[in-house]
Motif scaffolding. Structure first.
Motif, PDB file in Angstrom:
ATOM      1  N   SER A   1      -9.210   4.523  -2.004  1.00 42.97           N
ATOM      2  CA  SER A   1     -10.077   4.691  -3.176  1.00 42.97           C
ATOM      3  C   SER A   1      -9.460   4.056  -4.410  1.00 42.97           C
ATOM      4  N   ALA A   2      -8.137   4.125  -4.549  1.00 37.25           N
ATOM      5  CA  ALA A   2      -7.472   3.526  -5.711  1.00 37.25           C
ATOM      6  C   ALA A   2      -7.581   2.006  -5.677  1.00 37.25           C
ATOM      7  N   LEU A   3      -7.379   1.410  -4.502  1.00 32.80           N
ATOM      8  CA  LEU A   3      -7.508  -0.044  -4.399  1.00 32.80           C
ATOM      9  C   LEU A   3      -8.949  -0.476  -4.621  1.00 32.80           C
ATOM     10  N   MET A   4      -9.897   0.290  -4.106  1.00 34.40           N
ATOM     11  CA  MET A   4     -11.307  -0.031  -4.313  1.00 34.40           C
ATOM     12  C   MET A   4     -11.643   0.013  -5.798  1.00 34.40           C
ATOM     13  N   ALA A   5     -11.098   1.013  -6.506  1.00 37.20           N
ATOM     14  CA  ALA A   5     -11.341   1.113  -7.940  1.00 37.20           C
ATOM     15  C   ALA A   5     -10.734  -0.053  -8.707  1.00 37.20           C
ATOM     16  N   ASN A   6      -9.717  -0.688  -8.125  1.00 36.98           N
ATOM     17  CA  ASN A   6      -9.071  -1.842  -8.750  1.00 36.98           C
ATOM     18  C   ASN A   6      -9.649  -3.168  -8.269  1.00 36.98           C
ATOM     19  N   GLY A   7     -10.718  -3.114  -7.524  1.00 38.26           N
ATOM     20  CA  GLY A   7     -11.368  -4.335  -7.077  1.00 38.26           C
ATOM     21  C   GLY A   7     -10.734  -4.998  -5.883  1.00 38.26           C
ATOM     22  N   VAL A   8      -9.825  -4.333  -5.201  1.00 42.09           N
ATOM     23  CA  VAL A   8      -9.160  -4.917  -4.031  1.00 42.09           C
ATOM     24  C   VAL A   8     -10.038  -4.676  -2.819  1.00 42.09           C
ATOM     25  N   ARG A   9     -10.488  -5.747  -2.208  1.00 39.87           N
ATOM     26  CA  ARG A   9     -11.362  -5.625  -1.048  1.00 39.87           C
ATOM     27  C   ARG A   9     -10.634  -5.913   0.259  1.00 39.87           C
ATOM     28  N   LEU A  10      -9.641  -6.790   0.200  1.00 43.95           N
ATOM     29  CA  LEU A  10      -8.943  -7.259   1.401  1.00 43.95           C
ATOM     30  C   LEU A  10      -7.659  -6.458   1.581  1.00 43.95           C
ATOM     31  N   LEU A  11      -7.565  -5.676   2.676  1.00 44.78           N
ATOM     32  CA  LEU A  11      -6.409  -4.805   2.880  1.00 44.78           C
ATOM     33  C   LEU A  11      -5.585  -5.149   4.106  1.00 44.78           C
ATOM     34  N   GLY A  12      -6.086  -5.987   5.002  1.00 42.45           N
ATOM     35  CA  GLY A  12      -5.303  -6.283   6.191  1.00 42.45           C
ATOM     36  C   GLY A  12      -5.961  -7.346   7.044  1.00 42.45           C
ATOM     37  N   ARG A  13      -5.365  -7.559   8.210  1.00 43.12           N
ATOM     38  CA  ARG A  13      -5.877  -8.525   9.180  1.00 43.12           C
ATOM     39  C   ARG A  13      -6.003  -7.839  10.536  1.00 43.12           C
ATOM     40  N   SER A  14      -6.988  -8.284  11.303  1.00 43.55           N
ATOM     41  CA  SER A  14      -7.203  -7.674  12.620  1.00 43.55           C
ATOM     42  C   SER A  14      -6.113  -8.121  13.590  1.00 43.55           C
ATOM     43  N   PHE A  15      -6.038  -7.433  14.713  1.00 43.22           N
ATOM     44  CA  PHE A  15      -4.917  -7.605  15.637  1.00 43.22           C
ATOM     45  C   PHE A  15      -4.917  -8.960  16.333  1.00 43.22           C
ATOM     46  N   LYS A  16      -6.033  -9.327  16.951  1.00 41.94           N
ATOM     47  CA  LYS A  16      -6.041 -10.499  17.828  1.00 41.94           C
ATOM     48  C   LYS A  16      -6.371 -11.789  17.079  1.00 41.94           C
ATOM     49  N   TYR A  17      -7.455 -11.757  16.286  1.00 40.30           N
ATOM     50  CA  TYR A  17      -7.906 -12.979  15.616  1.00 40.30           C
ATOM     51  C   TYR A  17      -7.414 -13.091  14.172  1.00 40.30           C
ATOM     52  N   HIS A  18      -6.733 -12.061  13.687  1.00 40.37           N
ATOM     53  CA  HIS A  18      -6.238 -12.056  12.298  1.00 40.37           C
ATOM     54  C   HIS A  18      -7.384 -12.289  11.310  1.00 40.37           C
ATOM     55  N   ARG A  19      -8.534 -11.674  11.588  1.00 40.25           N
ATOM     56  CA  ARG A  19      -9.665 -11.810  10.687  1.00 40.25           C
ATOM     57  C   ARG A  19      -9.464 -10.917   9.466  1.00 40.25           C
ATOM     58  N   PRO A  20      -9.966 -11.320   8.296  1.00 38.59           N
ATOM     59  CA  PRO A  20      -9.846 -10.480   7.092  1.00 38.59           C
ATOM     60  C   PRO A  20     -10.547  -9.147   7.310  1.00 38.59           C
ATOM     61  N   ARG A  21      -9.902  -8.082   6.908  1.00 40.76           N
ATOM     62  CA  ARG A  21     -10.495  -6.756   7.081  1.00 40.76           C
ATOM     63  C   ARG A  21     -10.337  -5.933   5.811  1.00 40.76           C
ATOM     64  N   GLY A  22     -11.377  -5.161   5.511  1.00 41.98           N
ATOM     65  CA  GLY A  22     -11.358  -4.266   4.367  1.00 41.98           C
ATOM     66  C   GLY A  22     -11.492  -2.826   4.817  1.00 41.98           C
ATOM     67  N   ILE A  23     -12.002  -1.992   3.937  1.00 40.93           N
ATOM     68  CA  ILE A  23     -12.139  -0.564   4.221  1.00 40.93           C
ATOM     69  C   ILE A  23     -13.455  -0.322   4.946  1.00 40.93           C
ATOM     70  N   LEU A  24     -13.409   0.362   6.071  1.00 38.85           N
ATOM     71  CA  LEU A  24     -14.621   0.685   6.817  1.00 38.85           C
ATOM     72  C   LEU A  24     -15.085   2.101   6.547  1.00 38.85           C
ATOM     73  N   SER A  25     -14.136   3.046   6.477  1.00 38.53           N
ATOM     74  CA  SER A  25     -14.499   4.461   6.404  1.00 38.53           C
ATOM     75  C   SER A  25     -13.802   5.109   5.204  1.00 38.53           C
ATOM     76  N   ALA A  26     -13.892   6.424   5.138  1.00 42.10           N
ATOM     77  CA  ALA A  26     -13.201   7.164   4.086  1.00 42.10           C
ATOM     78  C   ALA A  26     -12.314   8.255   4.667  1.00 42.10           C
ATOM     79  N   GLY A  27     -12.100   8.216   6.001  1.00 48.57           N
ATOM     80  CA  GLY A  27     -11.368   9.313   6.612  1.00 48.57           C
ATOM     81  C   GLY A  27     -10.424   8.897   7.707  1.00 48.57           C
ATOM     82  N   ILE A  28     -10.171   9.827   8.611  1.00 50.84           N
ATOM     83  CA  ILE A  28      -9.169   9.669   9.657  1.00 50.84           C
ATOM     84  C   ILE A  28      -9.582   8.641  10.702  1.00 50.84           C
ATOM     85  N   GLU A  29     -10.849   8.268  10.733  1.00 53.02           N
ATOM     86  CA  GLU A  29     -11.337   7.339  11.751  1.00 53.02           C
ATOM     87  C   GLU A  29     -11.121   5.883  11.387  1.00 53.02           C
ATOM     88  N   GLU A  30     -10.509   5.587  10.243  1.00 51.83           N
ATOM     89  CA  GLU A  30     -10.373   4.222   9.741  1.00 51.83           C
ATOM     90  C   GLU A  30      -9.635   3.305  10.733  1.00 51.83           C
TER      91      GLU A  30
END
Length: 896
Positions: free
Chosen positions: A37-66
């Motif tokens: 939530s803090a990064l989202m409030a700061n406009g940060v959309r890109l938080l990581g890369r996927s395992f196999k293809y290293h695709r850009p990934r952001g926030i999907l959920s708000a809980g333990i299932e992320e």
């Protein structure tokens, strides 16, 4: 994206700023924020890369299932990888990093894997790297060439190389009713059980109780739902029979109504308080459990559904209401059920523009339609998203009608797409405790039916998808757990909320450009699932392992059901006939420290031999063997352990050395039937052993596996002294007592542990007899008086001793036993007598070298998996008598 918030909330205190860093950049959040939530409030959309293809990934959920936004937290030089940013609470000075990228999350060289996607289809590691059938790189040679590159690329995050200083605790608790989850159903169940006089433990993963009440935007009995939840929690907290555990996840269900939970005590603090553990592991034994773990919203499967800016609809609603964070400046919604309409409506109430709602259905309910009309949101019924655009963040989507008669394709500019594919009840704990998943066609989910004694399921975990239903179901489950009758009338609570239909339309996958992802973390696509079917991997178990669907850190919380649906469609079968995998603990990742508990040596018992202080004073490097501390080496200045061990072993072979063997188990076996008893427990005969002699013995378990070996000395007609290995002394004593009390209670035999009464030292080497002859009085030690395996009694330095000639090193050797209080006096007298021969004291390193050279058995070989024949000790298996283990030692599978 705007860097502002939609306003203050009950969870986030905007008056208390918090500073943290992410990937080296400093940001400001607020007390109560998660990292997401803090990064989202700061406009940060890109938080990581996927395992196999290293695709850009952001926030999907708000809980333990992320599955996407996994980060590493650095604290005191220790790295903690693979933490969902949605579950990490920020604190002042926190340092976080993104993962699976090089050199940065925005510019990642690993993204070249997307161009090589055809090589990385399902099962690529089985097929691609096995090599050609012929040629110089055939077979495994090609794999060996590729292996180091594959292993370097494997894994998510980077483990720490440094030991942490954090403490961990174990706690045991007992209650009448355990409630997992404190949403509306969990709170209602807790109140009903507590009012019934039962002791209640209520566990909640989040720092706040209330679950969906904190972000639904509903009114309950005329007050905002968060205030209602806080008020009810306050009532429960004042009750003496209720314990509330926040930041506590129930992760495992076991036999006997035993549940495992882990409490996050101080990860949300800059530093732990005095005596605080990092995590506290709870083992909870209960008479009844109410599983009110809620449900997870499912993503929709469509081309390009993994771009940063695409998230679950309920997550967008939660960020806006509970955290006061704007998920996007121009939001669109894509759904196949009514629940997403409430999310769109709440966002409009918060002042967030919503460009459109795209619905796979061509007809919707009246309440859903009314919400869209009141909010002024355009509807695209019978449409699907067929393409998304944007390199590192979502820029636009393309939608197309499912039927040409429905309209024309359109392109919609948007920076946030909220999707909802229905809801999946969290039934993990119920299946772990034996519950069988049963398919519910209406909700398109698996539920647990029926309930069993001692375990109830309540709320959306039980398929109740509205707050009214959840409250009533929770009250029912709590009353049943406390032995009270269900209410004749429903709970008298007024819920101000529309009546929305949570039943999703059947899964509809449409064409389009781009990959359609099912498992976001491991990059499993719809094409991978169909390829698995094509190649014969059609059962759910094979599908899971071949494609890795659901095998990431999130354990498929958002992907499993979609994967099953695609496999069912491919096979032309309904989902229940395809089936589902069962869930195993842990429900969520648990730190190794929490499982192991307190590891401080200050709390671990230590056992010292009578010569311990002498060893410390003479440069011994001590080594823990179980609870015992023994000398590893007596290293000279500049020597390594290896060098010292070789030097000490060489001295024994050439001349003479002595070693402290006081740690050997010593058991007095006495009585008229002592010899007969030993015949029963040993594989060889001991009743025929003459007085004054020792014999090597082998002991088996009942299943024919070797339990222990050692020598037993006959000190008198009815008096034997058994020696055991250091590690198995306790096990052997327990085994002997069990055999005597259960199998042969009529035998007249007494067993006494005398390990601490006797100190022992072994003198080994070609000059060992010469050393003994100089220091022993009262007996001769020549070959005639003291042959192999004979026992004599004498004195050393005036101290009575027993001496037996036997060898563990292969050289001529003797074991000398004396009273524990005289150990140092005898030891020093022996060393003094050995000076003319250059006698050395040696430790475990040399002892192991000596015994390995001679092939003697030790604890490393007696590991609970070996037989007498494995150890080439079959010559010790008596053919004249039965013994413990003789009936099963030659069973199929133990004999080659």
């Amino acid at each position: 994206m705007s860097r502002s918030r939609s306003g203050s909330t009950h969870r986030v205190d905007t008056a208390q700023p918090v500073t943290f860093t992410f990937d080296g950049d400093s940001y400001a959040g607020c007390k109560g924020d998660t990292l997401a939530s803090a990064l989202m409030a700061n406009g940060v959309r890109l938080l990581g890369r996927s395992f196999k293809y290293h695709r850009p990934r952001g926030i999907l959920s708000a809980g333990i299932e992320e599955p996407n936004a996994l980060v590493t937290i650095l604290r005191d030089g220790v790295r903690e990888p693979n933490l969902p940013a949605t579950m990490v609470e920020i604190f002042d000075g926190m340092v976080a990093e993104s993962q699976n990228r090089y050199p940065s999350v925005a510019i990642d060289f690993g993204a070249v894997n997307s161009l090589l996607a055809p090589l990385f289809s399902a099962g690529f590691y089985y097929k691609t790297f096995m090599g050609p059938a012929i040629g110089p790189l055939r077979g495994t040679k090609f794999w060996m060439l590729c292996e180091k590159f594959i292993r370097r690329a494997a894994g998510l995050g980077r483990a720490s190389r440094h030991a942490g200083s954090a403490r961990y605790e174990h706690m045991n608790a007992f209650c009448d009713v355990l409630i997992a989850g404190s949403g509306p159903a969990g709170l209602a169940a807790a109140k009903a059980a507590a009012d019934g006089g039962k002791t209640v433990i209520l566990c909640e993963t989040d720092p706040l109780t209330g679950g969906s009440a904190n972000w639904s935007g509903e009114m309950i009995d005329g007050i905002p739902a968060p205030a209602w939840a806080a008020g009810l929690t306050g009532q429960l907290a004042e009750m003496k029979n209720v314990r509330i555990l926040r930041r506590t996840t129930v992760w495992g269900a076991y036999d006997g109504s035993t549940y495992a939970a882990v409490e996050n005590v101080c990860d949300h603090k800059p530093a732990p308080g005095p005596g605080e553990p990092r995590h506290r592991h709870w083992t909870i034994r209960t008479k009844n459990a109410v599983i009110a773990t809620g449900s997870h919203e499912r993503p929709l499967v469509f081309p390009g559904n993994d771009r940063p800016g695409i998230m679950l609809a309920a997550a967008g609603q939660r960020y806006a209401i509970e955290f006061g964070v704007i998920p996007g400046e121009n939001v669109t919604v894509f759904t196949n059920n009514d629940s997403a309409y409430l999310a769109a409506y709440r966002l409009r109430q918060a002042g967030i523009p919503v460009a459109a709602i795209i619905d796979l259905r061509d007809r919707i309910g009246e309440d859903a339609s009314a919400l869209a009309n009141e909010a002024g949101i355009p509807l695209y019924l019978g449409y699907s998203v067929v393409k998304t655009s944007g390199r590192l963040a979502l820029k636009s989507i393309e939608v197309s009608p499912l039927s040409p008669a429905s309209g024309a394709p359109r392109k919609i500019a948007t920076d946030c797409l909220l999707m909802s594919g229905g809801w999946t009840p969290v039934i993990n704990l119920a299946t772990q405790s034996g519950g069988k998943p049963v398919w519910n066609e209406t909700l398109q989910v698996f539920l647990i039916e029926p309930e069993t004694p001692g375990r109830a399921i309540a709320g959306s975990a039980n398929g109740k998808m509205s707050t009214v239903e959840c409250l009533g179901d929770g009250d029912r489950a709590g009353r049943a757990a406390s032995g009270r009758r269900a209410r004749a009338k429903p709970l008298a609570l007024v819920i101000d909320a529309p009546e929305l239909d949570p039943s999703p339309a059947p899964r509809i996958e449409t064409g389009g450009k781009g990959k359609s992802f099912v498992d976001f973390q491991l990059d499993v696509t719809t094409a991978d699932i169909r390829l698995a079917h094509q190649e014969g991997f059609r059962s759910v178990e094979h599908l899971k392992r071949y494609t890795t669907l659901g095998m990431a850190t999130d354990q498929g919380k958002t992907s499993n059901l979609a994967g099953l649906a695609i496999m069912a469609e491919t096979r032309g079968l309904p989902i229940p006939e395809v089936g589902t995998t069962r869930f195993r603990p842990p429900y969520a990742p648990v730190s190794i420290g929490a499982l192991s508990g307190e590891r401080s040596t200050e709390y671990k018992p230590k056992r010292f031999t009578p010569l311990h202080d002498w060893h410390i004073g003479n440069n011994a490097k001590m080594f823990a063997v179980g609870l015992w501390y023994r000398p590893e080496t007596y290293a000279q200045p500049g020597e390594t352990v290896h060098q010292a061990g070789i030097r000490e072993a060489r001295a024994v072979r050439k001349s003479v050395g002595t070693v402290d063997v006081s740690t050997l188990g010593k058991i007095a076996v006495q009585g008229p039937d002592a010899g007969r008893f030993l015949d029963h427990v040993y594989t060889n005969l001991f009743s025929t052993l003459p007085v004054g002699k020792a014999r090597y013995g082998l002991m088996l378990r009942e299943d024919g596996i070797v339990l222990d070996d050692g020598t037993t000395w006959r000190l008198g007609e009815d008096d034997f002294l058994m020696t055991t290995t250091t590690a198995n002394a306790g096990k052997v004593m327990q085994h002997l007592e069990y055999c005597r009390d259960v199998f042969w209670p009529d035998l007249r035999v007494n067993l006494t542990s005398v390990t601490d009464q006797w100190a022992g030292l072994a003198i080994a080497g070609p000059k060992s007899r010469d050393v003994l002859s100089r220091c022993v009085s009262g007996t001769r030690v020549d070959n005639k008086t003291l042959p192999f395996m004979a026992i004599v009694h004498g004195k050393i330095a005036g101290v009575p001793v027993m001496i037996c000639r036997l060898s563990f090193s292969g050289e001529r050797a003797y074991e000398v036993y004396c009273g524990a209080g005289y150990a140092e006096r005898v030891w020093e007298a022996v060393l003094k007598a050995g000076v003319p021969d250059g006698m050395v004291q040696y430790g475990l390193e040399a002892l192991d070298i000596l015994r390995i050279e001679k092939g003697h058995v030790t604890g490393a070989e007696i590991d609970g998996r070996t037989t007498a024949r494995d150890l080439h000790l079959d010559w010790m298996l008596s053919k004249k008598k039965p013994f413990i283990g003789s009936a099963l030692m030659d069973r199929e599978g133990l004999v080659s």
